[in-house]
Scaffold this motif. Structure first.
Motif, PDB file in Angstrom:
ATOM      1  N   ASN A 221       0.939  -1.196   0.071  1.00 56.20           N
ATOM      2  CA  ASN A 221       0.066  -0.116   0.126  1.00 56.20           C
ATOM      3  C   ASN A 221       0.708   1.282  -0.021  1.00 56.20           C
ATOM      4  N   SER A 252      -1.513  -5.865   3.367  1.00 61.63           N
ATOM      5  CA  SER A 252      -2.712  -5.227   4.124  1.00 61.63           C
ATOM      6  C   SER A 252      -2.683  -3.837   3.606  1.00 61.63           C
ATOM      7  N   PHE A 253      -4.056  -3.530   3.388  1.00 62.28           N
ATOM      8  CA  PHE A 253      -4.544  -2.302   2.858  1.00 62.28           C
ATOM      9  C   PHE A 253      -5.540  -1.432   3.900  1.00 62.28           C
ATOM     10  N   ASN A 254      -5.542  -0.320   4.149  1.00 63.93           N
ATOM     11  CA  ASN A 254      -6.319   0.560   4.903  1.00 63.93           C
ATOM     12  C   ASN A 254      -7.710   0.792   4.426  1.00 63.93           C
ATOM     13  N   LYS A 255      -8.652   0.805   5.051  1.00 64.40           N
ATOM     14  CA  LYS A 255     -10.218   0.993   4.441  1.00 64.40           C
ATOM     15  C   LYS A 255     -10.081   2.102   3.369  1.00 64.40           C
ATOM     16  N   SER A 257      -7.919   2.984   1.053  1.00 60.34           N
ATOM     17  CA  SER A 257      -7.216   2.475  -0.267  1.00 60.34           C
ATOM     18  C   SER A 257      -8.226   1.364  -0.495  1.00 60.34           C
ATOM     19  N   LYS A 258      -8.571   0.724   0.127  1.00 60.64           N
ATOM     20  CA  LYS A 258      -9.538  -0.437  -0.336  1.00 60.64           C
ATOM     21  C   LYS A 258     -10.629   0.211  -1.319  1.00 60.64           C
ATOM     22  N   GLY A 272      -5.535  -9.317   2.799  1.00 54.60           N
ATOM     23  CA  GLY A 272      -4.987  -9.119   3.961  1.00 54.60           C
ATOM     24  C   GLY A 272      -3.593  -9.801   4.422  1.00 54.60           C
TER      25      GLY A 272
END
Length: 547
Positions: A221, A252-255, A257-258, A272
């Motif tokens: 990310n 893992s991507f934060n909310k 970025s998703k 994740g």
């Protein structure tokens, strides 16, 4: 009898979340190979850990099981707590450790310079080695600067210059070090890396609903991973060819970025954090593996994909071309439409048999055994860097427009410093013009070094007497400036960038130089090799009569 070499390795990176990521895995694989040679090649190897960082005993036990010949040392060392500079006690404790092995050939290896939870510095009483993965934040400062505080990141570049020998993980990283820092090639050894097939039992990720047809996208990310362009290209491929493929995105991507990526394509599955056994399963069952980065230090996942025999779609960047010019389905990372064709060619297996025939040669080159051999060879050829060891160096001044604002000629101040500082004490005089440092594209690491950085207005006939020589860096932006005015009255050596200076301006400045006995050295292009200029500085200084 051959003298026993002592290698002390800074292992603090393994006490961070990097244990699970590329740099941590890289170091562990290197340690495993060094462990095999600890006694065979007359090496005594220790790795230091910090009692103030993560004390996960499982990690220490795993490392001991894999590397029983590497002694683990747990020291009480200070951590940063927001401080960019280490307290004196940090270096003293390291020097006490290395002093215990006086009489032996002692080396100290920094394995993670740009992690800011802990300090990364050399003790003074040993040979200094450093492992550099990449300079990506420096090269992509506009995109990545917010993630790397300049007072930490830029300050640590001085540690690279202090090193006696530098290990790069690819030719691409080696070239970046030479181009951006002016480091001589003989002080850098490229050791590459290797693939790491999982040897245990694979397991399908139970928390994911996976179709039979998916493209695996191992990424992260961060902006240089080029995720948005990759997702746009993938979705365009689906629409053009009416494909039912989905894109499986690792890491893992934060909310936020998703959500942004899901707007570009609803056909994404985010894994994740997953285990090695689950990642192994994803590689085994993927139709294609995609890599879309704008730049990489090495790209271990590419080597992993090769070991699985998968079709690989890769951005055309130096480090991937370094592996092979023909084994992958290349695309321009700045053009999503170019990615559409590359994915289609890979999915349809166009020319795949010829590409896969290249895989064994790549796997034979990129092995951890070869990495270890290259590391030992570089270590054995380490020569002491005199940059900080010489006393009573003569002073010289380097005058230019501020490197963070200027074009290529200003950046040459950074490149020149590495070579000049070995024999001289260098003071910098910057011409900011109508700008301030806050207007710059990126900070210059010179601002964070232990050197004098002054405004060009401070360079006058009085201060001029202090210096053995003045070096002016000149291009089109410098001609009508205080920098050129200083050069007209305070003779020295001018490095003129001919590619960025008009013919008329060149002639005006050359006439000025001749009338003021200013020695000049012209460069044909902005990215020229400055080696010849460095070599000629001595003779040019003699010409000026300032010996």
């Amino acid at each position: 009898m051959e003298q026993m070499k002592k290698l002390v390795i800074d292992g603090q990176i393994l006490q961070t979340d990097a244990w699970y990521r590329g740099m941590g895995k890289y170091l562990i694989e290197l340690l495993k190979e060094l462990n095999k040679r600890a006694t065979r090649d007359s090496f005594e190897i220790s790795i230091i850990f910090n009692k103030a960082l993560n004390q996960d005993k499982d990690r220490f036990n795993i490392l001991f099981a894999e590397c029983p010949n590497i002694k683990q040392l747990h020291l009480e060392l200070p951590v940063t707590h927001g401080r960019p500079s280490s307290p004196r006690i940090y270096k003293k404790k390291l020097e006490k450790l290395t002093a215990e092995h006086s009489g032996s050939d002692t080396y100290f290896l920094i394995t993670a310079l740009f992690f800011f939870d802990f300090f990364a510095e050399f003790p003074s009483n040993c040979k200094k080695l450093i492992l550099i993965y990449d300079l990506i934040p420096f090269l992509f400062w506009r995109e990545l600067g917010e993630f790397f505080p300049a007072n930490f990141y830029m300050r640590r570049f001085e540690t690279i210059l202090e090193a006696d020998h530098i290990f790069a993980i690819s030719e691409s990283t080696k070239k970046d070090l030479m181009k951006c820092l002016g480091l001589p090639e003989e002080r850098i050894t490229n050791i590459n890396g290797g693939f790491s097939r999982f040897n245990g039992k694979t397991s399908r990720p139970a928390h994911l609903r996976l179709p039979n047809n998916y493209i695996l996208f191992p990424t992260g990310n961060l902006p240089h991973k080029n995720n948005e362009a990759a997702v746009k290209g993938f979705e365009a491929y689906r629409q053009k060819y009416d494909s039912e493929a989905v894109l499986v995105v690792t890491s893992s991507f934060n909310k936020g970025s998703k959500e942004r990526l899901s707007i570009l394509s609803p056909n994404i599955i985010f894994t994740g954090h997953i285990s090695d056994s689950e990642l192994d399963w994803l590689y085994q069952h993927a139709s294609v593996v995609l890599f879309a980065s704008l730049h990489e230090g090495l790209g271990l996942p590419v080597l992993d994909a090769i070991s699985y025999g998968k079709p690989i779609v890769a951005s055309r960047v130096p480090v991937f071309e370094e592996m092979s010019l023909v084994a992958f389905y290349f695309f321009d990372p700045h053009k999503p439409q170019d990615l559409v064709k590359a994915i289609d060619d890979a999915v349809s297996r166009k020319g795949l048999s010829a590409k896969i025939k290249r895989y064994p040669a790549i796997m034979n080159k990129y092995t951890w055994n070869n990495t270890c051999l290259s590391f030992i060879d570089g270590l054995n050829h380490t020569k002491v860097n005199n940059r900080k060891r010489k006393s009573k160096k003569p002073y010289i001044a380097l005058a230019c427009v501020y490197p963070g604002i200027a074009g290529q000629i200003g950046r040459k101040a950074e490149v020149l410093y590495s070579s000049l500082s070995e024999d001289f004490r260098v003071d910098f005089y910057f011409d900011f013009g109508q700008f301030s440092p806050h207007d710059s594209e990126r900070p210059t690491f010179i601002d964070y070094f232990n050197v004098n950085v002054l405004n060009i207005s401070r360079l006058n006939r009085h201060t001029y007497k202090k210096y053995k020589c003045i070096i002016y860096l000149i291009d089109y932006s410098s001609i009508p400036s205080r920098l050129a005015q200083r050069a007209s009255i305070l003779p020295g050596i001018a490095l003129i960038n001919r590619a960025q200076t008009s013919t008329i301006d060149q002639q005006i400045f050359m006439d000025l130089a001749i009338s003021n006995q200013l020695a000049t050295y012209q460069t044909a292009e902005a990215t020229c090799d400055l080696g010849n200029f460095i070599k000629e500085i001595g003779s040019l200084m003699q010409y000026k009569g300032k010996q």
